[in-house]
Motif scaffolding. Structure first.
Motif, mmCIF file in Angstrom:
data_model
loop_
_atom_site.group_PDB
_atom_site.id
_atom_site.type_symbol
_atom_site.label_atom_id
_atom_site.label_comp_id
_atom_site.label_asym_id
_atom_site.label_seq_id
_atom_site.Cartn_x
_atom_site.Cartn_y
_atom_site.Cartn_z
ATOM 1 N N LEU A 81 -6.256 55.526 62.067
ATOM 2 C CA LEU A 81 -5.956 56.877 62.558
ATOM 3 C C LEU A 81 -6.559 57.937 61.635
ATOM 4 C CD1 LEU A 81 -4.365 58.450 64.752
ATOM 5 C CD2 LEU A 81 -2.453 58.506 63.160
ATOM 6 N N VAL A 84 -10.340 58.109 62.257
ATOM 7 C CA VAL A 84 -10.804 58.896 63.422
ATOM 8 C C VAL A 84 -10.669 60.390 63.130
ATOM 9 C CG1 VAL A 84 -10.473 57.173 65.243
ATOM 10 C CG2 VAL A 84 -8.596 58.671 64.661
ATOM 11 N N LEU A 185 -16.841 52.915 62.345
ATOM 12 C CA LEU A 185 -16.919 51.747 63.242
ATOM 13 C C LEU A 185 -16.600 50.472 62.476
ATOM 14 C CD1 LEU A 185 -20.090 52.155 65.507
ATOM 15 C CD2 LEU A 185 -17.713 51.956 66.230
ATOM 16 N N HIS A 188 -12.852 50.322 61.617
ATOM 17 C CA HIS A 188 -12.023 49.941 62.774
ATOM 18 C C HIS A 188 -12.180 48.449 63.082
ATOM 19 C CE1 HIS A 188 -11.049 54.051 63.331
ATOM 20 N NE2 HIS A 188 -12.235 54.406 63.740
ATOM 21 N N LEU A 192 -9.449 45.651 63.557
ATOM 22 C CA LEU A 192 -9.440 44.820 64.774
ATOM 23 C C LEU A 192 -9.312 43.324 64.433
ATOM 24 C CD1 LEU A 192 -11.648 45.541 67.817
ATOM 25 C CD2 LEU A 192 -11.543 43.230 67.003
ATOM 26 N N PRO B 8 -11.648 61.363 72.967
ATOM 27 C CA PRO B 8 -10.257 61.789 73.141
ATOM 28 C C PRO B 8 -9.826 62.803 72.084
ATOM 29 C CG PRO B 8 -10.359 59.592 72.208
ATOM 30 C CD PRO B 8 -11.765 60.005 72.472
ATOM 31 N N VAL B 10 -6.883 64.423 69.325
ATOM 32 C CA VAL B 10 -6.039 63.837 68.281
ATOM 33 C C VAL B 10 -4.737 63.316 68.895
ATOM 34 C CG1 VAL B 10 -4.790 64.319 66.135
ATOM 35 C CG2 VAL B 10 -7.037 65.322 66.514
ATOM 36 N N TYR B 13 -5.287 59.926 70.235
ATOM 37 C CA TYR B 13 -5.371 58.967 69.125
ATOM 38 C C TYR B 13 -3.986 58.642 68.571
ATOM 39 C CZ TYR B 13 -10.473 59.270 68.762
ATOM 40 O OH TYR B 13 -11.822 59.187 69.007
ATOM 41 N N LEU B 14 -3.116 59.661 68.492
ATOM 42 C CA LEU B 14 -1.754 59.440 67.994
ATOM 43 C C LEU B 14 -0.993 58.501 68.923
ATOM 44 C CD1 LEU B 14 -0.404 62.854 66.650
ATOM 45 C CD2 LEU B 14 -0.205 60.636 65.525
ATOM 46 N N TRP B 17 -2.240 55.018 68.438
ATOM 47 C CA TRP B 17 -1.695 54.475 67.177
ATOM 48 C C TRP B 17 -0.250 54.003 67.384
ATOM 49 C CZ3 TRP B 17 1.936 57.141 63.778
ATOM 50 C CH2 TRP B 17 2.120 56.496 62.556
ATOM 51 N N LEU B 20 -0.210 50.840 69.464
ATOM 52 C CA LEU B 20 -0.614 49.657 68.694
ATOM 53 C C LEU B 20 0.531 49.173 67.797
ATOM 54 C CD1 LEU B 20 -4.274 50.663 67.691
ATOM 55 C CD2 LEU B 20 -3.580 48.999 69.398
ATOM 56 N N ALA B 55 -8.157 49.234 70.658
ATOM 57 C CA ALA B 55 -8.877 49.699 69.462
ATOM 58 C C ALA B 55 -10.368 49.868 69.754
ATOM 59 C CB ALA B 55 -8.669 48.712 68.316
ATOM 60 N N LEU B 56 -10.942 48.907 70.497
ATOM 61 C CA LEU B 56 -12.372 48.988 70.844
ATOM 62 C C LEU B 56 -12.662 50.216 71.704
ATOM 63 C CD1 LEU B 56 -13.508 45.374 71.781
ATOM 64 C CD2 LEU B 56 -14.713 46.901 70.238
ATOM 65 N N PHE B 59 -10.406 53.785 69.376
ATOM 66 C CA PHE B 59 -10.778 54.016 67.977
ATOM 67 C C PHE B 59 -12.284 53.815 67.777
ATOM 68 C CE2 PHE B 59 -6.383 53.003 65.911
ATOM 69 C CZ PHE B 59 -5.973 54.281 66.225
ATOM 70 N N MET B 60 -12.838 52.794 68.435
ATOM 71 C CA MET B 60 -14.272 52.522 68.256
ATOM 72 C C MET B 60 -15.106 53.210 69.327
ATOM 73 S SD MET B 60 -13.978 48.564 67.007
ATOM 74 C CE MET B 60 -15.567 48.380 66.228
ATOM 75 N N HIS B 61 -14.415 54.011 70.173
ATOM 76 C CA HIS B 61 -15.115 54.954 71.044
ATOM 77 C C HIS B 61 -15.899 54.314 72.179
ATOM 78 C CE1 HIS B 61 -16.941 59.140 71.225
ATOM 79 N NE2 HIS B 61 -15.670 59.332 70.960
#
Lengths: 207, 104
Positions: A81, A84, A185, A188, A192, B8, B10, B13-14, B17, B20, B55-56, B59-61
Motif C-alpha cells: 500500500l 502504490v 512492480l 508487489h 504476491l 485507481p 487511493v 487501493y485502501l 488492502w 487482502l 494484487a496483480l 497493485f501491479m496495475h
C-alpha cells in the motif's frame, strides 16, 4: 546521413511499444514471470516431497508461529500500500511525499525481514536445520522450509536495497517516476509470492 | 506513459488492502476449521489465487494496462505451472511404496 536512412536501419528502436509501456517496465514484467516460475518450481518440489513422505511434520501452532506469520503478512501487504502511494505521488510530481512513502516501504520491508530472521533463529535454536528435524518426522521439512522462505527473504532484502538505490537516484533527479513504478512492480511481486508461501508452507503445516 | 495516467484512486487501493487482509484472516480461519487436508489445500489455494489476482490487477496495475500485456504474460506462466503437474503420480507412487514398506 538522412533521417530516412537512419530510420531504415533502426526500425526496431523507432517502433512504438505494442504494450504502451516503457521498455524497463516490460523487462521487469518478463523478470517477474520468470521468477514466478522459479517460485512455482520450489513450491511444486515442496508439494512433491510432502505427498511422497508419510508422516509429514506439522510443527506450527497458532501461537506464536501462525500469529506472527499473520503479522508478517500484514506488514508486507501494508508495504504494498505504501508502495502504490509512492508511485502515485511520484507520478503527480510530489517528490518529497514520494520519498517518504518509499522510506515507509523500506522500513516495512526491514521489519518483515527482522521478524523473519527472528523466527528462523528461534527455530534453529530449537534444533531445526536443513537436514535436522527435532520433531522426529522427515528431515526434508527443514530443507523445504528454509529453502522457500530463504529465497523469499532474499527477494525482500534485494527489494529494500533496490528501493534505497532508486530513492537516492530519484531524490537527485537521476531517476524518474517510471523507475519508481518499475521497482514497485518488483516489490508487489515479492508480496504476491508471500501470498502463496504463507498458506502453503505455514498454514498447511499447522496443527 | 499512457498506462501511468490511468489507475485507481487511493480509496480503491485502501479497499484492496483491507480486502487482502480479510482474505488472510479467512485463510487462517479455514486452517483451524478442522477440515480434511484435501479441502483445506483446495480452499487455501483458491483464496491465495484470489489474493494474487487482486494484487496483480490493482497493485501491479495490470487491469489498467493494455490487454495484450496480460495475454502475453499471464497465460505463459499458467501453462508452465500446469506443465509442472506431471510429477504428482510419482509422488503418490512413492507414498504408497513407503506405506507398504512400513518405512519413513
Amino acid at each position: 546521413m538522412t533521417v530516412a536512412s537512419v530510420s531504415a536501419g533502426h526500425e526496431a528502436q523507432l517502433e512504438a511499444s505494442p504494450y504502451a509501456i516503457a521498455s524497463k517496465k516490460l523487462g521487469m514484467w518478463l523478470f517477474i514471470i520468470a521468477d514466478g516460475a522459479t517460485f512455482g518450481a520450489m513450491l511444486f518440489a515442496y508439494g512433491y516431497l510432502r505427498v511422497a513422505n508419510p508422516g509429514w511434520t506439522h510443527p506450527f501452532v497458532f501461537w506464536p508461529t501462525i500469529a506472527k506469520g499473520m503479522l508478517m503478512t500484514a506488514v508486507l501487504l501494508s508495504s504494498s500500500l505504501t508502495m502504490v502511494c509512492a508511485v502515485l505521488t511520484a507520478q503527480a510530481g510530489r517528490k518529497i511525499a514520494s520519498l517518504r512513502w518509499l522510506g515507509a516501504t523500506m522500513l516495512l520491508g526491514v521489519v518483515f525481514a527482522a521478524l523473519h530472521l527472528r523466527e528462523w533463529l528461534a527455530m534453529i535454536g530449537e534444533g531445526w536445520g536443513l537436514s535436522r528435524n527435532p520433531a522426529g518426522g522427515p528431515v526434508l521439512f527443514g530443507a523445504t522450509f528454509f529453502g522457500i522462505t530463504g529465497l523469499h527473504l532474499l527477494h525482500v532484502i534485494t527489494g529494500v536495497v533496490a528501493l534505497a538505490v532508486i530513492s537516492r537516484g530519484f531524490r537527485r533527479g537521476r531517476f524518474d517516476a517510471g523507475h519508481v513504478e518499475t521497482t514497485g512492480l518488483y516489490w508487489h511481486f515479492v508480496d504476491l509470492v508471500w501470498m502463496f508461501v504463507f498458506p502453503l508452507v505455514y498454514l498447511m503445516n499447522a496443527r | 506513459m499512457p498506462s501511468s495516467a490511468r489507475g485507481p484512486s487511493v480509496r480503491v487501493y485502501l479497499l484492496v488492502w483491507i480486502g487482502l487482509l480479510l482474505i488472510v484472516g479467512a485463510e487462517v480461519a479455514l486452517t483451524f476449521a478442522g477440515l480434511s487436508v484435501g479441502v483445506q489445500l483446495a480452499g487455501l489455494l483458491l483464496l491465495a489465487s484470489l489474493e494474487a489476482a487482486i494484487a496483480l490487477l490493482y497493485f501491479m496495475h495490470l487491469r489498467y494496462e493494455r490487454p495484450s500485456l496480460f495475454w502475453s504474460l499471464i497465460p505463459a506462466l499458467v501453462v508452465v505451472l500446469i506443465l509442472m503437474d506431471y510429477f504428482w503420480p510419482d509422488a503418490v507412487r512413492l507414498l504408497h511404496q513407503r506405506l507398504q514398506g512400513g518405512g519413513p
